[in-house]
Write an enzyme that holds these catalytic residues in place. Sequence first.
Site, PDB file in Angstrom:
ATOM      1  CD1 TRP A 103      -5.910  -3.694   5.122  1.00  0.00           C
ATOM      2  CD2 TRP A 103      -4.396  -4.625   3.759  1.00  0.00           C
ATOM      3  NE1 TRP A 103      -5.709  -2.839   4.068  1.00  0.00           N
ATOM      4  CE2 TRP A 103      -4.780  -3.380   3.222  1.00  0.00           C
ATOM      5  CE3 TRP A 103      -3.447  -5.398   3.080  1.00  0.00           C
ATOM      6  CZ2 TRP A 103      -4.246  -2.881   2.033  1.00  0.00           C
ATOM      7  CZ3 TRP A 103      -2.918  -4.906   1.898  1.00  0.00           C
ATOM      8  CH2 TRP A 103      -3.319  -3.670   1.382  1.00  0.00           C
TER       9      TRP A 103
ATOM     10  CB  THR B 112      -7.466   2.149   5.347  1.00  0.00           C
ATOM     11  OG1 THR B 112      -7.564   3.029   6.488  1.00  0.00           O
ATOM     12  CG2 THR B 112      -8.720   2.285   4.489  1.00  0.00           C
ATOM     13  CB  VAL B 113      -2.651  -0.448   6.121  1.00  0.00           C
ATOM     14  CG1 VAL B 113      -3.051  -1.649   6.923  1.00  0.00           C
ATOM     15  CG2 VAL B 113      -2.622  -0.783   4.630  1.00  0.00           C
TER      16      VAL B 113
ATOM     17  CE1 TYR C 103      -5.473   2.815  -5.156  1.00  0.00           C
ATOM     18  CE2 TYR C 103      -3.740   4.480  -5.244  1.00  0.00           C
ATOM     19  CZ  TYR C 103      -4.188   3.235  -4.845  1.00  0.00           C
ATOM     20  OH  TYR C 103      -3.338   2.405  -4.148  1.00  0.00           O
TER      21      TYR C 103
ATOM     22  CB  CYS D  53      -0.901  -0.017   1.237  1.00  0.00           C
ATOM     23  SG  CYS D  53      -1.808   1.516   1.496  1.00  0.00           S
TER      24      CYS D  53
END
Length: 334
Positions: free
Chosen positions: A77, A111-112, A175, A44
């Site tokens: 994740w 998210t990370v 993106y 990521c």
Amino acid sequence: MAYVTHGKAYDRDSRYLTTRITADGREGFPVEPGRYRLVVSRACPWASRAVIVRRLLGLEEALPMAVAGPVHDERSWTFDLDPGGRDPVLGIERLQEAYLARDPGYDRGITVPAVVDVPTGKVVTNDFARITLDMSLEWRAHHRPGAPDLYPSALRPEIDAVNETVYRDVNNGVYRAGFAGSQEAYTDAYERLFDRLDQLSDRLAGTRYLVGDTLTEADVRLFTTLVRFDAVYHGHFKCNRNKLSEMPVLWAYARDLFQTPGFGDTVHFGHIKQHYYLVHSDINPTGIVPSGPDLSGWPAPHGREALGGRPFGEGTPPGPVPPGERVPAPPAPS
């Protein structure tokens, strides 16, 4: 997870958990070495910022890191790189568990990077833009001797301005192109991306770094997109006017950073490719991961030293990567 919505432009969900970990603990979470766990994936780009800044500042012991695997599903994740598929400190299989520990009704992105409070097992923040700034500002007492100042006070207005345009048109721009649901949305993102890359190329033609003569937060944020450009964004996201390796100034700039301790030694190209090509099944339904591109150019000489600059300012490079955090190096050029 991001998806293509037919007929619509890509709109990133930016509803982050914005609780801050501060030196004075004013939001209930004081900086304490060893109390928190930084959860990342090397795949990521947003998490990679935190990995780089943590290493440059020497926060490895003060802020231990958990590395999730490169592939996830709609739930979250997973810690499939760890023995038994569980993070050895948090004891969880999925990052989702730490989000739900904070809010059982949590309905936003898992998210990370995310910073988890180890005693409670709850996520404190996943505000990726603020996490790295607070590493520089709030964790200063725990920086290594010789750590660089990545967010110097005199340059903050300029760094912030550069970061804003780079985020809009480059970091998030790739993106917006890749997940565009219409030709119009794609074309707009594509044109804004390459217009901005051309402007950055002009800016960097005569100066080694984006702001001032040392590495700053701005360089970290641009690097994590550039290092993924040829491996995934050029083909997978249709950002194909040029490869990075066909843009001489940006290619040399990216190689300069890659060869600077703290940057390239955190990059795992295998994880990057697996994530994008396997997770984004609406873009790549076959799940085929490309064999290329050729990575042997990353260690090649870049010549940017001629522009001057002092990478770490009055400081020094970080030491060797801790054994448990080493990543495979790209092949040396033949």
